[in-house]
Write an enzyme that holds these catalytic residues in place. Structure first.
Site, PDB file in Angstrom:
ATOM      1  CD  GLU A   1     -15.740   4.029  12.666  1.00  0.00           C
ATOM      2  OE1 GLU A   1     -14.999   5.016  12.874  1.00  0.00           O
ATOM      3  OE2 GLU A   1     -16.036   3.200  13.539  1.00  0.00           O
TER       4      GLU A   1
ATOM      5  CG  HIS B   1      -3.726  -0.238   7.722  1.00  0.00           C
ATOM      6  ND1 HIS B   1      -4.423  -0.761   8.775  1.00  0.00           N
ATOM      7  CD2 HIS B   1      -4.163  -0.917   6.625  1.00  0.00           C
ATOM      8  CE1 HIS B   1      -5.226  -1.729   8.352  1.00  0.00           C
ATOM      9  NE2 HIS B   1      -5.082  -1.844   7.045  1.00  0.00           N
TER      10      HIS B   1
ATOM     11  CD  GLN C   1      -2.754  -1.188   2.527  1.00  0.00           C
ATOM     12  OE1 GLN C   1      -2.695  -0.296   3.372  1.00  0.00           O
ATOM     13  NE2 GLN C   1      -3.553  -2.240   2.672  1.00  0.00           N
TER      14      GLN C   1
ATOM     15  CE1 TYR D   1     -10.806  -7.676   6.398  1.00  0.00           C
ATOM     16  CE2 TYR D   1      -8.921  -7.418   7.848  1.00  0.00           C
ATOM     17  CZ  TYR D   1      -9.783  -6.895   6.902  1.00  0.00           C
ATOM     18  OH  TYR D   1      -9.624  -5.610   6.458  1.00  0.00           O
TER      19      TYR D   1
END
Lengths: 358, 358
Positions: A233, A140, A78, A254
């Site tokens: 969210e 992240h 990422q 998960y």
């Protein structure tokens, strides 16, 4: 005959209510995992590609040039070159802000820096802030940046996949940071007087926020963040607020079990959540005038669920959600309103596109 | 014989753990609905009486004198002379701050003012702030004041019994306000840039907060507030935070039906709630050293439930609640730690007392 008349009348009635679909055009293709975009005053658009290139692109022709002078990035998984934003006074000094996953001692971290745009070069590029501590992780990073009306810079930082960092005020990860435009700490940040907290932190308990925008009427910061399995969210950060991750979430592990309760004492509840997850990235309030029915609405990209989430609002409440661009099945990474009033979208693929809705 | 030995050993073991009960003494009686107290550097205590008198009292002898120069108050029902606090630099200029229910155009409002203490007089008393709009009501004035470590003055204001005021950012009622020591507005208050909000508001969605204290370790503001039937809350105000009243509450209408859900999108959840209600008033962290087992614990008075709530904390979590002074059945209005390290308590009766726990 009668039926056709009724349909025609219905379309005539519905069109001014904004229910007509805007046209979707492909402004550019061949972008390599584009992550973010921002428009220059001359109408060109700057686009970051996650592997590390910064492009200057003419959205009318799709022509592009590479901008040099960008930082070295850690482009695994990422990570890479991430968000881009112009300084509010860009016209005066031509500062372009970037975030990226950058190497640091025994790991990497979300970095913030800026350089002056001069032709196809970023001059005098300097790192302004590193979201410490460095972590051995390739996920992240968060990393959306946005300036509010006072010129404060908000920067989102993900939990780096190590969730307990989000509740740790001694750790920048899992937080929204608030900085001055030179990377220094505003004197009125909520934790500046606390010995046990980092002064850059504005709010905490965030998992991986990849969307941030300033509400066009209220001036408030809105963000969204990825949940685990469920519990994506939308949050409205408040100074010093705890947004609960990982102690409270609508999401689950998960592999099935609950992580925490839906709400928790002392935490700020999201204004909206997606369960199951859509994997949100990119966020813009539509402020243009070429799609009148959409004015003031919020748009969020969906990576995993490959659509554009169109949210109609009543103040801080989501009244209605419509999934758009579902037929294209593209991972949507970033959204901006162009100077022409169209809504521009980047799709996150090896052959990524810049789409124009108008 | 063996049994007595075991009990003696148990007491010896328990005493250092703070389970021994402190002694309760009556330092003064004959106070007329005392509402608040604060200690002067010389050991005297200033006590407000709700009908309008300010007393200077020697807690060793119970002797008292009336301080003149106080404001005119509207002493109907819950109104009158309310909270009192010394300026953090009291030694330099002797400013004493008061709150009171004061008449204003077609109604009354929670007022804030200050004067300089000189012997038995307040000199140059001036009104610093009025929590507008004026309302025709004699209840829910809130009105606790506390200075934080930066010298900002926080002032709680109740919803005046008109609950929708608490969500209205154009109305000071139902809010926690943040002011400079002269009543002006700090430039970094959360709503200063919004056209639709009053700049004094720090947090909102509060019902009737009658307790406020600064946490001795973190410096954070803690408050509590009365719920309707149930739903008394302890809250940690954050800048710009919505604490939900009346849209979300654990309480119910007095006649039975639910008012709102337990939690609501975008609102900050309380860290603790009492359901059924205790009717909380007064709040202090115990920072003295004469009751070692209580250090760092939080104390809240109960009016309707006539006891002292003793809350043991783990960070911002209440780990254990013990009801103390239950045998006295007194409405507890205010709590302060004295310079002698004892915990002082005012009971809210026509023949109210000043109690000392040590």
């Amino acid at each position: 005959m009668r039926r056709r008349l009724i349909i025609t009348l219905a379309l005539l009635l519905l069109a001014p209510m904004g229910l007509a679909q805007p046209a979707v055009e492909t402004a550019a293709t061949g972008l390599n995992h584009p992550w973010a975009l921002t428009f220059l005053p001359d109408g060109d658009v700057l686009v970051t590609e996650r592997p590390g290139r910064l492009l200057r692109l003419d959205p009318a022709t799709g022509e592009r040039r590479v901008i040099t002078g960008t930082p070295e990035v850690d482009a695994r998984n990422q990570g890479g070159l991430l968000d881009i934003e112009l300084h509010p006074d860009f016209a005066d000094h031509r500062w372009v802000y970037l975030t990226w996953a950058g190497a640091c001692e025994r790991g990497n971290a979300t970095h913030l820096g800026r350089g002056r745009l001069n032709g196809d070069r970023l001059l005098d590029f300097e790192t302004l802030f590193i979201a410490t501590p460095c972590v051995q992780s390739t996920k992240h990073f968060g990393s959306r940046i946005v300036f509010d009306r006072d010129g404060d810079l908000f920067m989102t930082v993900g939990d780096r996949g190590e969730r307990d960092r989000a509740q740790d005020l001694g750790d920048h990860n899992g937080s929204v940071l608030r900085l001055n435009d030179d990377g220094s700490i505003p004197a009125d940040n909520p934790f500046v007087d606390r010995d046990d907290a980092l002064p850059a932190i504005y709010s905490y308990g965030h998992r991986n926020p990849q969307g941030a925008a300033i509400h066009p009427q209220t001036g408030a910061l809105w963000i969204h963040e990825h949940g685990p399995r469920g519990g994506d969210e939308i949050n409205l950060p408040v100074a010093g607020g705890n947004f609960g991750w990982p102690e409270t979430t609508y999401g689950r592990e998960y592999w099935g079990p609950e992580i925490g309760p839906d709400s928790m004492p002392g935490t700020v509840a999201p204004i909206y959540h997606w369960t199951p997850s859509i994997a949100p990235s990119g966020m813009a309030f539509y402020t243009g005038d070429v799609i009148p029915g959409w004015q003031g609405d919020l748009f969020v990209g969906a990576l995993a669920k490959v659509h554009l989430a169109h949210l109609e609002l009543d103040g801080p409440r989501v009244e209605k959600e419509t999934q758009r661009l579902t037929e294209r099945s593209r991972r949507i990474r970033a959204i901006e309103v162009g100077p022409d009033g169209a809504l521009y979208i980047l799709t996150d693929h090896a052959n990524g596109e810049l789409l124009r809705l108008q």
